[in-house]
Structures are given as C-alpha cells and as structure tokens.
Design a protein around this motif. Structure first.
Motif, mmCIF file in Angstrom:
data_model
loop_
_atom_site.group_PDB
_atom_site.id
_atom_site.type_symbol
_atom_site.label_atom_id
_atom_site.label_comp_id
_atom_site.label_asym_id
_atom_site.label_seq_id
_atom_site.Cartn_x
_atom_site.Cartn_y
_atom_site.Cartn_z
ATOM 1 N N ASP A 173 25.411 24.548 -48.912
ATOM 2 C CA ASP A 173 24.527 23.731 -48.740
ATOM 3 C C ASP A 173 22.719 24.311 -49.022
ATOM 4 N N VAL A 174 23.305 25.997 -49.256
ATOM 5 C CA VAL A 174 22.178 26.393 -49.366
ATOM 6 C C VAL A 174 21.769 26.506 -50.722
ATOM 7 N N ALA A 175 22.851 26.515 -51.760
ATOM 8 C CA ALA A 175 22.526 25.942 -53.428
ATOM 9 C C ALA A 175 22.022 24.917 -53.412
ATOM 10 N N SER A 197 21.951 23.320 -38.722
ATOM 11 C CA SER A 197 21.050 22.632 -37.471
ATOM 12 C C SER A 197 21.384 23.854 -35.999
ATOM 13 N N ALA A 198 22.429 24.032 -35.616
ATOM 14 C CA ALA A 198 22.763 25.212 -34.399
ATOM 15 C C ALA A 198 22.992 26.550 -35.213
ATOM 16 N N ARG A 269 21.144 15.339 -45.261
ATOM 17 C CA ARG A 269 21.456 14.790 -44.185
ATOM 18 C C ARG A 269 21.954 15.970 -43.247
ATOM 19 N N GLU A 270 22.576 15.904 -42.438
ATOM 20 C CA GLU A 270 23.148 17.188 -41.397
ATOM 21 C C GLU A 270 23.819 18.421 -42.325
ATOM 22 N N PRO A 271 23.608 19.463 -42.274
ATOM 23 C CA PRO A 271 24.175 20.226 -43.137
ATOM 24 C C PRO A 271 25.744 20.545 -42.058
ATOM 25 N N ARG A 272 26.367 21.499 -43.482
ATOM 26 C CA ARG A 272 27.933 20.910 -42.309
ATOM 27 C C ARG A 272 27.705 22.636 -40.624
ATOM 28 N N THR A 273 28.919 22.170 -39.956
ATOM 29 C CA THR A 273 28.514 22.716 -39.346
ATOM 30 C C THR A 273 29.557 23.471 -38.862
ATOM 31 N N VAL A 274 29.550 24.386 -38.260
ATOM 32 C CA VAL A 274 30.782 25.730 -38.403
ATOM 33 C C VAL A 274 31.967 24.982 -37.877
ATOM 34 N N THR A 275 32.134 24.135 -37.160
ATOM 35 C CA THR A 275 33.610 23.247 -36.976
ATOM 36 C C THR A 275 33.996 22.706 -37.609
#
Length: 286
Positions: A173-175, A197-198, A269-275
């Motif tokens: 996501d950062v890239a 986001s969290a 879009r929402e970034p990938r979550t740790v879940t």
C-alpha cells in the motif's frame, strides 16, 4: 522523468512496478548498486543506471534529466546515513531535479527515542535547506508483522516489551501511494504521513490472532532488559536488539499512535488491515 533509488529493494522495486502502471516506461529511471539486478526493468524500457549514495558522481549521472527523484532512505546502521543522504540530495540538486521525495518515518519528531528518527529529522532539515521542492513520506511501520510478533503461530504467544498503538501498514500500500504521489498532478510539500486507518497494540493483535485461529494467543510483557538479554541469548547482536527496544519505547510513549487518511485517499480504497494481513499469513508469514 522520475528516477527511483533503491529500486532492487522491497519498497523501491514495488514503487517502480506501480509507476509502470501509471507512467510510460521511457519516462522512468532507476538508480541501483547492481544494474544486473534491475535487468527486469531495463527489459521493459526503464532507464537503468548504476548509482549509490557512496558515489555522488554516479548519482548525478543517474539523476540526469529527472524532474523528480525518490530517495529511499539508507538502512545500514554502521554507515553515516546523514552524510550519505546529504550527498544524495546534493547530487539531485546538481542534476537539476525539481522535486525530491524522501522515505522518512512516522513520528520523526524531536524527542522520539527510536534512533533512526534523528537521521530522518536531519535529512528533512537538509531537504528544507536544499532550495528544491521536497516531500518527506513519513511512512508508518510497514515491515513484516512476523518481525513484530515473533513465532506466535508456533508458540501461541506474543512476547515482547511493553508497547503502544501503531498503525501497522502494508508495504504494498505504501508503494502504491508513493507511485500515486510521484505520478499525480497534486503537489505535496514538506512532510506527509502515510498510515493504515487504525492503530493497534500487541494486545489487540493477540486478540485478533486468537479469533482467526480459534484458540488463545497470549500476550506476554517482558521487562526491557530481560528482553534484550533474551534476544542476545537467541543470537541477535546487542546493537540491533537495543535498536528494536527503542522502537518499543517510542511506541509505548505514543510516537506512532496517530493515523492519517491520506493513504486511503491516495489508494482510493481502505488500506489493508492487520486482520487482513494476519489472515493471509496464517500458516506462512504476515
């Protein structure tokens, strides 16, 4: 032209891949230590030139004709990174680059006990004095979650020093966001923060992992010095062990607790979550 340094590394290479989806290959260049390792870019029409922070003359050649340069921060703890970054900034200025982007770190503020913060702050100050437009990408922690959690899938526990909330962020996501900034029409001046986001703690991660695998994953808080001693006993040299300890100390002091909506905005879009990342890594890595 956009030139990316460190393009054979994880973040730099992924950024180039995303740029190739946005920009014609003949408008992209990479500056790498070993051009043979960038053959896959050259074969697709990207300009590949040898350059390293230790060789300012080669960097000037690598940066020639570039309007923007992405400087991926050095990571050799034995090197004088501030001096190396100064040389890279000077080379970009001498090559006539109009904007320099630099991969900084979330929480790069005075007082942060995490030692690389001092390097990032010094580099940002040099960028501010360079006379060239600049952007510092203050990226949240984007390494593998296994580096933070340890062998939790095998042991059933997450052991480490007392921590604090961190918006652990996916490197991909950062890239992608970095490529969006480089290729986009909007200018970002000075520091910008890219985070998931969290923000979560290791206690939160233990609860999330427990829910994913259907059995309890425990969180064990280990005294700072005891943890360092255990790392050394497991073969980790003392210097990197103490460096990682300063990261935990910074987290517990809240230096990484903030989140920012910019990453989601850039991604659309929402970034990938740790879940998401833990679920994908179960049975492998995260």
């Amino acid at each position: 032209m956009i030139v990316v340094t460190g393009a054979t590394g994880g973040l730099g290479g992924a950024t180039v891949e995303h740029l190739l989806k946005r920009v014609p290959a003949d408008q992209l260049g990479v500056s790498v230590r070993d051009t043979a390792k960038a053959r896959h870019f050259a074969d697709r029409g990207v300009r590949v030139r040898q350059g390293s922070y230790e060789d300012p003359a080669a960097l000037r050649d690598s940066f020639a004709g570039a309007e923007q340069v992405l400087l991926v921060s050095g990571n050799d703890p034995a090197a004088d990174l501030v001096a190396l970054h100064r040389g890279a900034i000077d080379a970009a200025v001498e090559a006539g680059v109009r904007r320099i982007l630099y991969t900084s770190q979330q929480g790069a503020v005075p007082g942060n006990p995490y030692r690389p913060s001092e390097t990032h702050l010094a580099t940002e100050a040099m960028l501010g004095d360079s006379g060239v437009a600049w952007t510092a990408l203050r990226n949240a922690a984007y390494g593998s979650l296994d580096l933070v959690l340890g062998p939790w899938q095998r042991t059933g526990g997450i052991a480490g020093p007392l921590d604090g909330p961190v918006p652990y962020t996916d490197r991909a996501d950062v890239a992608e966001a970095t490529a969006a900034i480089l290729a986009g029409a909007r200018s970002f001046d000075g520091p910008v923060t890219l985070t998931a986001s969290a923000a979560v703690t290791l206690d939160d991660l233990a609860r999330i992992a427990s829910g994913l695998i259907g059995r309890t994953v425990t969180r064990v808080v280990v005294d700072d010095e005891q943890w360092v001693a255990e790392q050394i006993a497991n073969g980790v040299p003392e210097q990197p062990a103490r460096l990682m300890l300063t990261w935990n100390q910074a987290a517990r002091a809240g230096y990484f607790a903030g989140t920012d909506p910019l990453l989601a905005e850039l991604l659309g879009r929402e970034p990938r979550t740790v879940t998401d990342r833990l679920a994908a890594g179960i049975g492998t890595t995260a």
